[in-house]
Each structure stands twice: as structure tokens, then as C-alpha cells.
Design a protein around this motif. Structure first.
Motif, PDB file in Angstrom:
ATOM      1  N   ASN A  31      36.535   8.121  33.997  1.00 14.72           N
ATOM      2  CA  ASN A  31      37.524   7.976  35.062  1.00 14.72           C
ATOM      3  C   ASN A  31      38.556   9.088  34.953  1.00 14.72           C
ATOM      4  O   ASN A  31      39.301   9.168  33.979  1.00 14.72           O
ATOM      5  N   LEU A  32      38.634   9.931  35.966  1.00 17.94           N
ATOM      6  CA  LEU A  32      39.560  11.063  35.962  1.00 17.94           C
ATOM      7  C   LEU A  32      40.992  10.642  36.253  1.00 17.94           C
ATOM      8  O   LEU A  32      41.924  11.424  36.030  1.00 17.94           O
ATOM      9  N   LEU A  33      41.203   9.424  36.730  1.00 18.78           N
ATOM     10  CA  LEU A  33      42.538   8.918  36.995  1.00 18.78           C
ATOM     11  C   LEU A  33      43.124   8.294  35.728  1.00 18.78           C
ATOM     12  O   LEU A  33      42.428   7.634  34.965  1.00 18.78           O
ATOM     13  N   MET A  34      44.418   8.509  35.509  1.00 19.87           N
ATOM     14  CA  MET A  34      45.103   7.953  34.350  1.00 19.87           C
ATOM     15  C   MET A  34      45.828   6.665  34.724  1.00 19.87           C
ATOM     16  O   MET A  34      46.279   6.498  35.863  1.00 19.87           O
ATOM     17  N   ASN A  35      45.919   5.758  33.753  1.00 18.70           N
ATOM     18  CA  ASN A  35      46.600   4.489  33.938  1.00 18.70           C
ATOM     19  C   ASN A  35      46.086   3.745  35.172  1.00 18.70           C
ATOM     20  O   ASN A  35      46.874   3.213  35.966  1.00 18.70           O
ATOM     21  N   PRO A  36      44.766   3.666  35.347  1.00 18.42           N
ATOM     22  CA  PRO A  36      44.230   3.010  36.543  1.00 18.42           C
ATOM     23  C   PRO A  36      44.395   1.497  36.524  1.00 18.42           C
ATOM     24  O   PRO A  36      44.215   0.846  37.559  1.00 18.42           O
ATOM     25  N   GLY A  37      44.745   0.938  35.341  1.00 12.15           N
ATOM     26  CA  GLY A  37      45.021  -0.489  35.266  1.00 12.15           C
ATOM     27  C   GLY A  37      46.477  -0.817  35.527  1.00 12.15           C
ATOM     28  O   GLY A  37      46.865  -1.990  35.556  1.00 12.15           O
ATOM     29  N   PHE A  38      47.317   0.227  35.715  1.00 12.47           N
ATOM     30  CA  PHE A  38      48.742   0.090  36.027  1.00 12.47           C
ATOM     31  C   PHE A  38      49.493  -0.710  34.963  1.00 12.47           C
ATOM     32  O   PHE A  38      50.448  -1.430  35.265  1.00 12.47           O
ATOM     33  N   THR A  39      49.095  -0.577  33.706  1.00  5.53           N
ATOM     34  CA  THR A  39      49.722  -1.351  32.630  1.00  5.53           C
ATOM     35  C   THR A  39      50.775  -0.558  31.868  1.00  5.53           C
ATOM     36  O   THR A  39      51.653  -1.150  31.234  1.00  5.53           O
ATOM     37  N   VAL A  40      50.699   0.776  31.873  1.00  5.23           N
ATOM     38  CA  VAL A  40      51.681   1.602  31.167  1.00  5.23           C
ATOM     39  C   VAL A  40      52.869   1.824  32.099  1.00  5.23           C
ATOM     40  O   VAL A  40      52.716   2.311  33.221  1.00  5.23           O
ATOM     41  N   PHE A  41      54.056   1.481  31.620  1.00  3.93           N
ATOM     42  CA  PHE A  41      55.240   1.429  32.480  1.00  3.93           C
ATOM     43  C   PHE A  41      56.434   1.855  31.645  1.00  3.93           C
ATOM     44  O   PHE A  41      57.314   1.050  31.327  1.00  3.93           O
ATOM     45  N   GLN A  42      56.500   3.147  31.251  1.00  4.52           N
ATOM     46  CA  GLN A  42      57.539   3.608  30.345  1.00  4.52           C
ATOM     47  C   GLN A  42      58.923   3.699  30.987  1.00  4.52           C
ATOM     48  O   GLN A  42      59.938   3.570  30.302  1.00  4.52           O
ATOM     49  N   LEU A 227      50.831   2.301  57.937  1.00  4.10           N
ATOM     50  CA  LEU A 227      51.450   1.097  57.391  1.00  4.10           C
ATOM     51  C   LEU A 227      52.948   1.048  57.649  1.00  4.10           C
ATOM     52  O   LEU A 227      53.511  -0.021  57.904  1.00  4.10           O
ATOM     53  N   VAL A 228      53.624   2.214  57.583  1.00  3.25           N
ATOM     54  CA  VAL A 228      55.087   2.230  57.683  1.00  3.25           C
ATOM     55  C   VAL A 228      55.604   1.900  59.080  1.00  3.25           C
ATOM     56  O   VAL A 228      56.812   1.788  59.275  1.00  3.25           O
ATOM     57  N   THR A 229      54.722   1.709  60.052  1.00  5.21           N
ATOM     58  CA  THR A 229      55.176   1.316  61.387  1.00  5.21           C
ATOM     59  C   THR A 229      55.450  -0.183  61.483  1.00  5.21           C
ATOM     60  O   THR A 229      55.998  -0.640  62.492  1.00  5.21           O
ATOM     61  N   THR A 230      55.067  -0.928  60.445  1.00  2.00           N
ATOM     62  CA  THR A 230      55.212  -2.392  60.481  1.00  2.00           C
ATOM     63  C   THR A 230      56.130  -2.860  59.367  1.00  2.00           C
ATOM     64  O   THR A 230      55.792  -2.710  58.182  1.00  2.00           O
ATOM     65  N   ASN A 231      57.282  -3.402  59.724  1.00  2.00           N
ATOM     66  CA  ASN A 231      58.208  -3.893  58.711  1.00  2.00           C
ATOM     67  C   ASN A 231      57.585  -5.061  57.938  1.00  2.00           C
ATOM     68  O   ASN A 231      56.912  -5.920  58.507  1.00  2.00           O
ATOM     69  N   SER A 232      57.781  -5.039  56.611  1.00  2.00           N
ATOM     70  CA  SER A 232      57.269  -6.052  55.679  1.00  2.00           C
ATOM     71  C   SER A 232      55.762  -5.980  55.484  1.00  2.00           C
ATOM     72  O   SER A 232      55.190  -6.860  54.816  1.00  2.00           O
ATOM     73  N   ALA A 233      55.104  -4.960  56.031  1.00  2.00           N
ATOM     74  CA  ALA A 233      53.668  -4.797  55.783  1.00  2.00           C
ATOM     75  C   ALA A 233      53.430  -4.513  54.307  1.00  2.00           C
ATOM     76  O   ALA A 233      54.262  -3.898  53.628  1.00  2.00           O
ATOM     77  N   THR A 234      52.286  -4.973  53.784  1.00  2.00           N
ATOM     78  CA  THR A 234      51.955  -4.771  52.374  1.00  2.00           C
ATOM     79  C   THR A 234      50.586  -4.122  52.239  1.00  2.00           C
ATOM     80  O   THR A 234      49.714  -4.261  53.103  1.00  2.00           O
ATOM     81  N   TRP A 235      50.423  -3.426  51.132  1.00  2.00           N
ATOM     82  CA  TRP A 235      49.151  -2.758  50.787  1.00  2.00           C
ATOM     83  C   TRP A 235      49.063  -2.736  49.267  1.00  2.00           C
ATOM     84  O   TRP A 235      50.035  -2.356  48.596  1.00  2.00           O
ATOM     85  N   SER A 236      47.929  -3.169  48.706  1.00  2.00           N
ATOM     86  CA  SER A 236      47.779  -3.267  47.253  1.00  2.00           C
ATOM     87  C   SER A 236      46.487  -2.605  46.794  1.00  2.00           C
ATOM     88  O   SER A 236      45.469  -2.627  47.499  1.00  2.00           O
ATOM     89  N   LEU A 237      46.545  -2.063  45.576  1.00  2.00           N
ATOM     90  CA  LEU A 237      45.428  -1.302  45.005  1.00  2.00           C
ATOM     91  C   LEU A 237      45.215  -1.732  43.562  1.00  2.00           C
ATOM     92  O   LEU A 237      46.171  -1.891  42.807  1.00  2.00           O
ATOM     93  N   HIS A 238      43.948  -1.916  43.155  1.00  2.00           N
ATOM     94  CA  HIS A 238      43.668  -2.082  41.729  1.00  2.00           C
ATOM     95  C   HIS A 238      42.335  -1.441  41.363  1.00  2.00           C
ATOM     96  O   HIS A 238      41.472  -1.210  42.202  1.00  2.00           O
ATOM     97  N   SER A 239      42.213  -1.093  40.110  1.00  2.00           N
ATOM     98  CA  SER A 239      40.999  -0.519  39.512  1.00  2.00           C
ATOM     99  C   SER A 239      40.486   0.726  40.227  1.00  2.00           C
ATOM    100  O   SER A 239      39.275   0.863  40.458  1.00  2.00           O
ATOM    101  N   PRO A 240      41.357   1.678  40.575  1.00  2.00           N
ATOM    102  CA  PRO A 240      40.855   2.921  41.165  1.00  2.00           C
ATOM    103  C   PRO A 240      40.107   3.749  40.125  1.00  2.00           C
ATOM    104  O   PRO A 240      40.538   3.844  38.973  1.00  2.00           O
TER     105      PRO A 240
END
Length: 372
Positions: A31-42, A227-240
């Protein structure tokens, strides 16, 4: 296991010679992406930060949000999804807090920069360039065709892509095939080798058709969701996962310890560090310490000190003084010499120890930044 017809049989092989699996590397980090689990939060405890007005705002390590216009604001947060049946701990979540209709040149995005040295083996721009596959899980309150792109550092070669969210607020896996590119200028040193973006609402002037490499900067795809045209809209990503080859393989699991060390090449934060130094002379109310980085950094970092006056103290064994402010710092990729102003005098030319105040509410942090 060897499968023949409808019968599965065990197969014992003494030796296998192969150059690839799924057209990718056999062993090692795929996996060429770093911290793809979003667990490191310095940078701070898990939470959110606004991404606005042209700055790259980093939340989880290596992951940023950016808005090239101040009329829209979205927050980027680490969100616990352990109870959502995804077999992962966390996701990256975007929430629009101030909506807008993007202008032609506006850019709203989240993503990650990959260092050139970490993507050299793909041979971008060469005749033997390898294809890439991007896979990820995504959900959004807004259904329809969403988009993103990958591009070079100069932002004059980009590959816009689309993916469709069929059901609102439901995790779906997406796979993007990125063909080899044999032209263009691609960084191979310590600068940006590849930009990876998910579009949150880029304007029409920074969008293009999907599915092929173009000689322009395209962050998203014409006609895709903004997405930014809609107030309170959400978008989520995991395991890239971004990997060499034409097949999306299972998500690569890495330990927290390994992932943290990888991220520390780009950012390190020390809170109330305990280390020794020297009081140069009594009248100067000064103190110098040497700090060895836990990982060699990508480049000479910048230093930001927060809450200097209350988070630590310096003792020479006879008396103690609190830290007033940062005076100066000399840095290289391996460490730093930090010069601090004290609120009072200590012994002349004595060794002294930087320590921690008793109160848990008093914290001084030293942040070293060498992001791309």
C-alpha cells in the motif's frame, strides 16, 4: 489448494518461482498510502479541524483537507466505526459546516501526497511504467457520481476518476484502475511524487472527463457531486489502498508501531519531553537542550512551540524555573538544538534537566513539520 472440477485438493510444492502476484510485488509493503487506517494522530487527540482558505490542514497523520476558497467550510475528523461492521477501527469523515456554490477555480478536497522516493518503482513517465489500482470503502449522505484524481507534482498531468455511491450512508467498496503513463515530469526525490485526491466540490475550471490521463490540473470530474453545495452533508472513507498492478487485493494490515514510525518522517510532536541540557550563564535566563528525533525526517523541519510558559520546568538540582518562551532553534533531519528563555535564573554553567510540571493541565508541545 489446487481446484480441479468440483474437487479441492491440497497441493505441496517444493519451490515456486514468480516475479509477481496479481501483477504486483510479491512481498513487502504494497500500500503506497500511509496511515490508511487513520489511527496515527500526533497533532492532537482525535477530533476535527476545519479545512479552508488555501491551506493544507492535516488532521490524522499524512491526511489533509484543503479549500482554495473561504466561502465553504468543511471539517475533517477521525471517526470511530468499530460498531459499523467494517472490521476496522476508524474512518476519515468530512462534514460540510458552511455550504457554497463553488466558483470555476475553487478547489475543495481531501487526500495525501506520496513522496517521490516511495513511488520510484512505479516508473511514472517511463516506457516501463506500471499500472496502479486504488481501492477504498466510502459512504456519503449524498448519492450519485462522486470523483477524485491522481496527478503529478507540477499538476500538469492528472487522471480524474469517478465512483458511484448507490445508497446513502451505506459503506460501499470502490475500485479505480489507473493505467500506466509514459510521459510527463515526475518527481523521484524527496518532493511530491504523486498527489492523490478525493474531490469535495471543485469548480468547473478544475474538472475534466474521467478515465484517461490529461495534460492539465483536474481535481474532479465534470458533472460529479459537489459535496460542499449541501450544508451538513457528510462523506466518509476507510481502508484506502493504492497498489501496483491491475487487481485490488485485500487491505494491507500494518501495526500501529510501524505506521507511526513511517509518519514520523514527516511530522513529530513532543509533549513535555524530559531531556538534559546546559545553562550557559546565570544572567541570560537561557537554557539549551538537544533533542534526537525518533525517525530521520524527510527534510529540515519547521518548529512550532505551544504553551511555552506553563508546560515544563528546568531544574539544575538546586532550584527550578519555568519556561517563558522559545528563543531559537537549530535543526537538521536528525534532531534539534532548542534554546529556551526561562522565567528566572539558574546556576551558572550547570547541567540541567527539562521536566514536567505537576499539573496535568500544563503541557508544552514541540512540533516538527517536514510535510510535503
Amino acid at each position: 489448494q489446487l481446484v480441479s472440477g468440483t474437487t479441492a485438493q491440497d497441493l505441496t510444492v517444493d519451490n515456486i518461482n514468480t516475479t509477481s502476484i496479481n501483477s504486483g510485488q510479491v512481498f513487502g509493503r504494497k500500500n503506497l498510502l500511509m496511515n490508511p487506517g487513520f489511527t496515527v494522530f500526533q497533532r492532537s487527540l482525535p477530533g476535527s479541524l476545519a479545512a479552508i482558505t488555501g491551506s493544507y490542514i492535516y488532521v490524522m497523520d499524512r491526511w489533509f483537507g484543503r479549500g482554495e476558497d473561504s466561502s465553504a467550510v468543511f471539517n475533517v475528523a477521525q471517526t470511530d466505526i468499530q460498531n459499523e461492521g467494517q472490521n476496522v477501527h476508524a474512518s476519515l469523515k468530512v462534514t460540510v459546516t458552511t455550504s457554497t456554490t463553488p466558483g470555476s477555480g475553487d478547489v475543495f478536497q481531501v487526500g495525501q501526497f506520496i513522496e517521490g522516493r516511495n513511488i520510484n518503482h512505479v516508473n511514472l513517465g517511463n516506457s516501463d511504467c506500471k499500472p496502479l489500482t486504488l481501492s477504498f470503502y466510502v459512504k456519503s449522505s449524498i448519492t450519485g457520481t462522486h470523483s477524485g484524481s491522481v496527478m503529478n507534482n507540477a499538476r500538469d498531468r492528472s487522471f480524474p476518476f469517478t465512483y458511484t455511491i448507490s445508497s446513502a450512508d451505506t459503506w460501499e467498496k470502490k475500485t479505480i484502475s489507473i493505467p500506466a503513463i509514459t510521459v510527463g515530469t515526475w518527481e523521484r526525490g524527496t518532493s511530491i511524487g504523486l498527489r492523490v485526491y478525493w474531490d469535495m466540490g471543485t469548480g468547473s475550471g478544475k474538472r475534466a472527463a474521467a478515465g484517461s490521463w490529461i495534460n492539465a490540473r483536474a481535481v474532479g470530474v465534470t458533472g460529479a457531486v459537489q459535496l460542499v453545495t449541501t450544508n451538513s452533508a457528510t462523506w466518509s472513507l476507510h481502508s484506502p489502498q493504492l497498489e501496483v498492478g491491475t487487481t485490488a487485493t485485500d487491505f494491507e494490515e500494518r501495526s500501529f508501531t510501524e505506521e507511526e514510525a513511517i509518519c514520523q518522517r514527516y511530522f513529530q510532536r513532543y509533549v513535555n519531553p524530559c531531556c538534559t541540557g546546559v545553562i550557559p550563564d546565570n544572567g541570560s535566563k537561557a537554557y539549551s537542550i538537544g533533542l534526537q528525533f525518533q525517525t530521520r525526517m524527510r527534510a529540515v523541519p519547521t518548529l512550532t512551540i505551544a504553551n511555552a510558559g506553563t508546560g515544563g520546568n528546568v531544574s539544575d538540582g538546586q532550584s527550578t524555573q519555568t519556561i517563558a518562551s522559545l528563543n531559537a532553534a537549530d535543526r537538521n533531519v536528525d534532531g534539534a538544538s532548542i534554546y529556551l528563555n526561562l522565567n528566572g535564573d539558574l546556576g551558572d554553567f550547570r547541567p540541567a534537566c527539562l521536566g514536567l510540571n505537576d499539573s496535568t493541565t500544563n503541557t508544552t508541545s514541540y512540533s516538527f513539520n517536514a510535510e510535503l
